[in-house]
Design a protein around this motif. Structure first.
Motif, short mmCIF file in Angstrom:
data_model
loop_
_atom_site.label_atom_id
_atom_site.label_comp_id
_atom_site.label_asym_id
_atom_site.label_seq_id
_atom_site.Cartn_x
_atom_site.Cartn_y
_atom_site.Cartn_z
N PHE A 122 0.48 -1.63 0.26
CA PHE A 122 0.25 0.03 0.12
C PHE A 122 0.34 1.16 -0.39
CE2 PHE A 122 -2.66 -3.23 1.99
CZ PHE A 122 -4.03 -3.39 1.19
N ASP A 180 0.32 2.90 9.75
CA ASP A 180 -1.06 1.95 8.85
C ASP A 180 -1.06 2.22 7.17
OD1 ASP A 180 -2.85 0.38 7.00
OD2 ASP A 180 -3.68 -0.30 8.50
N ARG A 194 -1.65 1.25 4.03
CA ARG A 194 -3.72 1.59 3.44
C ARG A 194 -4.27 2.38 4.37
NH1 ARG A 194 -7.29 -2.88 2.24
NH2 ARG A 194 -5.73 -4.50 3.40
N ARG A 252 -2.68 6.11 3.06
CA ARG A 252 -2.26 6.29 1.84
C ARG A 252 -4.15 6.83 0.98
NH1 ARG A 252 0.13 2.81 -3.26
NH2 ARG A 252 -1.25 4.18 -5.18
#
Length: 266
Positions: A61, A194, A196, A199
């Motif tokens: 990610f 994190d 993910r 992003r």
């Protein structure tokens, strides 16, 4: 004449043969060295490509693995490694990826002027400056560093006159409010590391900016995505790591795909 001509002729022939053999031997040795050097370079590129693919798998990610046909059937592999600017965690990741992959080149989301400034400040050793960390890691590995961003002054001129920039600044503040709130929530909920989540938040920030300051997004994000991807494509390297902000990854991937289709159609 027959008593001395034949020995002289034989001597001349022997010398010619010896010289030709020496030249041929030197050419063979030089060719063998070139082949060995080429084979060693090919193995190094293959090892680097394997490491880049592993990094892409480790950070799905926060990266985009970009490949394109290269010379002699060897694929070019570029890892666009996304970062959150000013983050020690991402800067450390940058160092680890460069050290483990030892690519042919490290490409930075900087123009030449900004790269010179980063190099001038490298002695301060900021652990959170991902570009300084990348340049230091590349230098230590003997890897070339290449600036691939649009000129900073050109970007500023493209944004318009001071009044327009002021209006964009106000719009930027308005767009930043929900992002700051979401960033605080990520920290409280323990998701700040994190990829993910970070992003996704970066993508939402671009959406907010598009609503309030569309000209800024077009100039400072979209157009730069194209410049970054194009220069990554043209980089003189079989393997490369490109250090870019997370917000550029989607645009770089999209333009890379367009370049692949254009090449296939030509």
């Amino acid at each position: 004449q027959s008593t001395w001509g034949s020995p002289l002729l034989c001597s001349m022939l022997c010398r010619c043969c010896t010289g030709a053999a020496a030249v041929a031997g030197a050419a063979i040795v030089a060719g063998a060295r070139q082949l060995a050097t080429a084979a060693e370079a090919a193995l190094a590129s293959e090892r680097s490509a394997v490491a880049l693919r592993a990094a892409a798998a480790a950070y799905p990610f926060a990266s985009e693995l970009l490949e394109a046909p290269g010379a002699f059937g060897t694929p070019r592999v570029v890892l666009a490694l996304g970062v959150k600017h000013g983050s020690k965690m991402y800067a450390q990741r940058v160092r680890e990826v460069i050290e483990s992959s030892r690519p042919d080149a490290v490409l930075l989301e900087l123009c030449e002027m900004r790269l010179e400034r980063v190099r001038a400040d490298m002695s301060r050793g900021s652990a959170a400056n991902e570009f300084a960390v990348a340049a230091a890691a590349a230098d230590a590995a003997g890897v070339r560093v290449i600036a691939i961003d649009r000129d900073q002054d050109e970007i500023i001129r493209s944004l318009g006159d001071p009044t327009a920039i002021l209006r964009m600044g106000l719009g930027f503040v308005a767009a930043s409010v929900p992002v700051l709130l979401e960033t605080a929530w990520l920290r409280v909920s323990g998701q700040s590391a994190d990829d993910r989540a970070v992003r996704a938040l970066t993508a939402r920030q671009t959406c907010y900016l598009t609503r309030f300051v569309p000209h800024y997004v077009e100039t400072a994000v979209r157009q730069r995505d194209v410049v970054l991807a194009s220069r990554m494509w043209a980089a003189p390297a079989t393997t490369a790591v490109a250090i870019v902000g997370l917000g550029h990854l989607d645009g770089i991937r999209a333009h890379w795909e367009r370049m692949l289709k254009a090449r296939a159609a030509s």
